[in-house]
Design an enzyme around this catalytic site. Structure first.
Site, mmCIF file in Angstrom:
data_model
loop_
_atom_site.group_PDB
_atom_site.id
_atom_site.type_symbol
_atom_site.label_atom_id
_atom_site.label_comp_id
_atom_site.label_asym_id
_atom_site.label_seq_id
_atom_site.Cartn_x
_atom_site.Cartn_y
_atom_site.Cartn_z
ATOM 1 N N ALA A 183 0.790 -1.062 -0.001
ATOM 2 C CA ALA A 183 0.043 -0.029 0.061
ATOM 3 C C ALA A 183 0.943 1.216 0.058
ATOM 4 C CB ALA A 183 -0.837 0.035 1.272
ATOM 5 N N GLY A 221 0.535 -4.845 0.940
ATOM 6 C CA GLY A 221 -0.856 -4.776 0.286
ATOM 7 C C GLY A 221 -0.583 -5.680 -1.233
ATOM 8 N N GLU A 225 -0.759 -9.013 -0.587
ATOM 9 C CA GLU A 225 -2.233 -9.234 -0.242
ATOM 10 C C GLU A 225 -3.059 -9.153 -1.733
ATOM 11 O OE1 GLU A 225 -1.921 -6.225 2.779
ATOM 12 O OE2 GLU A 225 -2.976 -7.602 3.885
ATOM 13 N N GLU A 252 4.580 -5.252 7.187
ATOM 14 C CA GLU A 252 3.822 -4.100 8.011
ATOM 15 C C GLU A 252 4.168 -4.008 9.331
ATOM 16 O OE1 GLU A 252 2.289 -6.677 5.944
ATOM 17 O OE2 GLU A 252 0.698 -5.540 4.790
HETATM 18 C C1 HXC Z 1 5.133 4.302 -1.261
HETATM 19 C C2 HXC Z 1 7.133 3.174 -1.952
HETATM 20 C C3 HXC Z 1 6.561 1.982 -1.434
HETATM 21 C C4 HXC Z 1 5.554 1.984 -0.678
HETATM 22 C C5 HXC Z 1 8.769 1.732 -2.180
HETATM 23 N N1 HXC Z 1 8.262 3.037 -2.527
HETATM 24 N N2 HXC Z 1 7.697 1.163 -1.657
HETATM 25 N N3 HXC Z 1 6.317 4.096 -1.827
HETATM 26 N N4 HXC Z 1 4.739 3.040 -0.774
HETATM 27 N N5 HXC Z 1 4.922 0.864 -0.228
HETATM 28 C C6 HXC Z 1 9.103 4.062 -3.098
HETATM 29 C C7 HXC Z 1 10.456 4.548 -2.265
HETATM 30 O O1 HXC Z 1 9.816 5.315 -1.447
HETATM 31 C C8 HXC Z 1 11.022 5.068 -3.407
HETATM 32 O O2 HXC Z 1 10.555 6.443 -3.798
HETATM 33 C C9 HXC Z 1 10.767 4.179 -4.637
HETATM 34 O O3 HXC Z 1 9.712 3.467 -4.421
HETATM 35 C C10 HXC Z 1 11.871 3.067 -4.573
HETATM 36 O O4 HXC Z 1 12.013 2.347 -3.459
HETATM 37 P P1 HXC Z 1 13.298 2.246 -2.809
HETATM 38 O O5 HXC Z 1 13.094 1.939 -1.416
HETATM 39 O O6 HXC Z 1 14.418 3.147 -2.889
HETATM 40 O O7 HXC Z 1 13.965 0.794 -3.651
HETATM 41 P P2 HXC Z 1 14.945 -0.341 -2.876
HETATM 42 O O8 HXC Z 1 16.011 0.213 -1.990
HETATM 43 O O9 HXC Z 1 15.277 -1.124 -4.007
HETATM 44 O O10 HXC Z 1 14.102 -1.039 -2.015
HETATM 45 C C11 HXC Z 1 12.813 -1.932 -2.212
HETATM 46 C C12 HXC Z 1 11.981 -2.284 -1.048
HETATM 47 C C13 HXC Z 1 11.625 -1.008 -0.315
HETATM 48 C C14 HXC Z 1 12.696 -3.187 -0.299
HETATM 49 C C15 HXC Z 1 10.719 -2.955 -1.944
HETATM 50 O O11 HXC Z 1 11.104 -0.054 -1.173
HETATM 51 C C16 HXC Z 1 10.560 -1.277 0.715
HETATM 52 O O12 HXC Z 1 10.710 -1.740 1.956
HETATM 53 N N6 HXC Z 1 9.518 -0.649 0.625
HETATM 54 C C17 HXC Z 1 8.263 -0.888 1.310
HETATM 55 C C18 HXC Z 1 7.712 -2.140 1.671
HETATM 56 C C19 HXC Z 1 6.677 -2.047 2.657
HETATM 57 O O13 HXC Z 1 6.706 -1.837 3.934
HETATM 58 N N7 HXC Z 1 5.489 -2.518 2.282
HETATM 59 C C20 HXC Z 1 4.214 -2.659 2.943
HETATM 60 C C21 HXC Z 1 3.492 -1.124 3.034
HETATM 61 S S1 HXC Z 1 2.279 -1.385 4.099
HETATM 62 P P3 HXC Z 1 11.802 7.712 -3.912
HETATM 63 O O14 HXC Z 1 10.751 8.573 -4.044
HETATM 64 O O15 HXC Z 1 12.397 7.550 -2.547
HETATM 65 O O16 HXC Z 1 12.452 7.304 -5.023
HETATM 66 C C22 HXC Z 1 0.991 -2.086 3.629
HETATM 67 C C23 HXC Z 1 -0.243 -1.986 4.327
HETATM 68 C C24 HXC Z 1 -1.211 -2.848 4.282
HETATM 69 O O17 HXC Z 1 0.874 -2.415 2.322
HETATM 70 C C25 HXC Z 1 -2.051 -2.825 5.606
HETATM 71 C C26 HXC Z 1 -1.834 -1.689 6.317
HETATM 72 C C27 HXC Z 1 -3.109 -1.226 7.494
#
Ligand code: HXC
Length: 260
Positions: free
Chosen positions: A66, A111, A114, A134
């Protein structure tokens, strides 16, 4: 109509949805949900479209979750007021009777994992990885992860993944029953489309019925599920496609389906 966050292509009877925010690793914002809701409704309503594939743009991510930036800004009460995330299950899973496949081409996290699990099955590329990170953000899965992952891979792996955020690679995902198949990344889209074309070539009422029945196995007792299956079988016996399918077999030719 072109969408801002997704691409939609028709390949004969197969619709291909591509999550198209590669700069954010295809993070699933509310805008993505709004676009997908509209695109899925059009797919469902078009009698010429029989199966769909959803994938991510770029070679790095299916969807990294998400949209964290959107959620970071959102006032707490709005999550409840909007019933945030309810639309994913309501508008994609429940509103779509036709089969759709997730072609997971990289990270499927939070997400993203999911959404992949909302699909009827997952085909993964060899570089795919799945996780529910998460917990590391101070939240918990919110689009079905704690429920669908547990049903897909069992308690031990689901609990460990949701508690630690540990990712599963493609090989472990296949071993654990999360994905139906793993293919080399370069072949993923072609394989997923080929599989969707094979489904689209089946009698359409049959594919809708099979999807409904397999999903029912997660919702009901064995006895009730078996009864539902038998009734569905009996109903399909009344279709023109059943008569055609059996005639075609006897006459050693391919069937021609009407979806009737
Ligand atoms: C918004 C995101 C994002 C996300 C990545 N980006 N994931 N933006 N929401 N979920 C953006 C980063 O901010 C970055 O933007 C660009 O995408 C590239 O990501 P990087 O982190 O620079 O890439 P990398 O170093 O290769 O790492 C990849 C990754 C990491 C390991 C996948 O991006 C990551 O950990 N992402 C988040 C994963 C996560 O926690 N997902 C769960 C989300 S919560 P910029 O602008 O900085 O270049 C969820 C909630 C569900 O899904 C239910 C909640 C109630």
């Amino acid at each position: 109509t072109p969408f801002e966050t997704i691409l939609v292509e028709r390949h004969g009877p197969v619709t291909l949805f591509t999550l198209n925010r590669p700069q954010a690793l295809n993070a699933l914002s509310s805008h993505v949900l709004a676009d997908l809701t509209q695109a899925f409704a059009a797919f469902e309503a078009d009698p010429a479209q029989l199966c769909a594939v959803i994938t991510g743009s770029g070679d790095k991510a299916f969807a990294a979750g998400a949209d964290i930036k959107e959620m970071a800004e959102k006032p707490a009460a709005d999550f409840f007021a909007e019933d945030f995330f309810a639309g994913w299950t309501r508008d994609l899973v429940k509103a779509t009777r036709k089969p759709w496949i997730a072609a997971v081409n990289g990270f499927a996290l939070g997400g993203g994992c999911e959404l992949a699990m909302m699909a009827d099955f997952i085909i993964a590329s060899d570089n795919a990885c799945f996780g529910q990170p998460e917990i590391r953000l101070g939240i918990a899965p919110g689009m079905g992860g704690s429920q669908r992952l547990t049903r897909a891979v069992g308690k031990a792996k689901a609990m460990e993944m949701c508690l630690t955020g540990r990712m599963m690679d493609a090989a472990e995902a296949e071993r654990s029953g999360l994905v139906s198949r793993v293919v080399p990344q370069a072949e993923l889209l072609a394989e997923a489309l080929k599989t969707a074309q094979a489904i689209a070539a089946m009698p359409p009422l049959g594919t809708i019925a099979v999807k409904e029945l397999v999903n029912l196995a997660f919702e009901t007792t064995l006895d009730q599920g078996i009864v539902a299956e038998r009734r569905t079988f009996q109903v399909l016996c009344a279709t023109q496609d059943k008569a055609e399918g059996m005639a075609a077999f006897v006459e050693k030719r391919a069937g021609v389906w009407k979806g009737k």
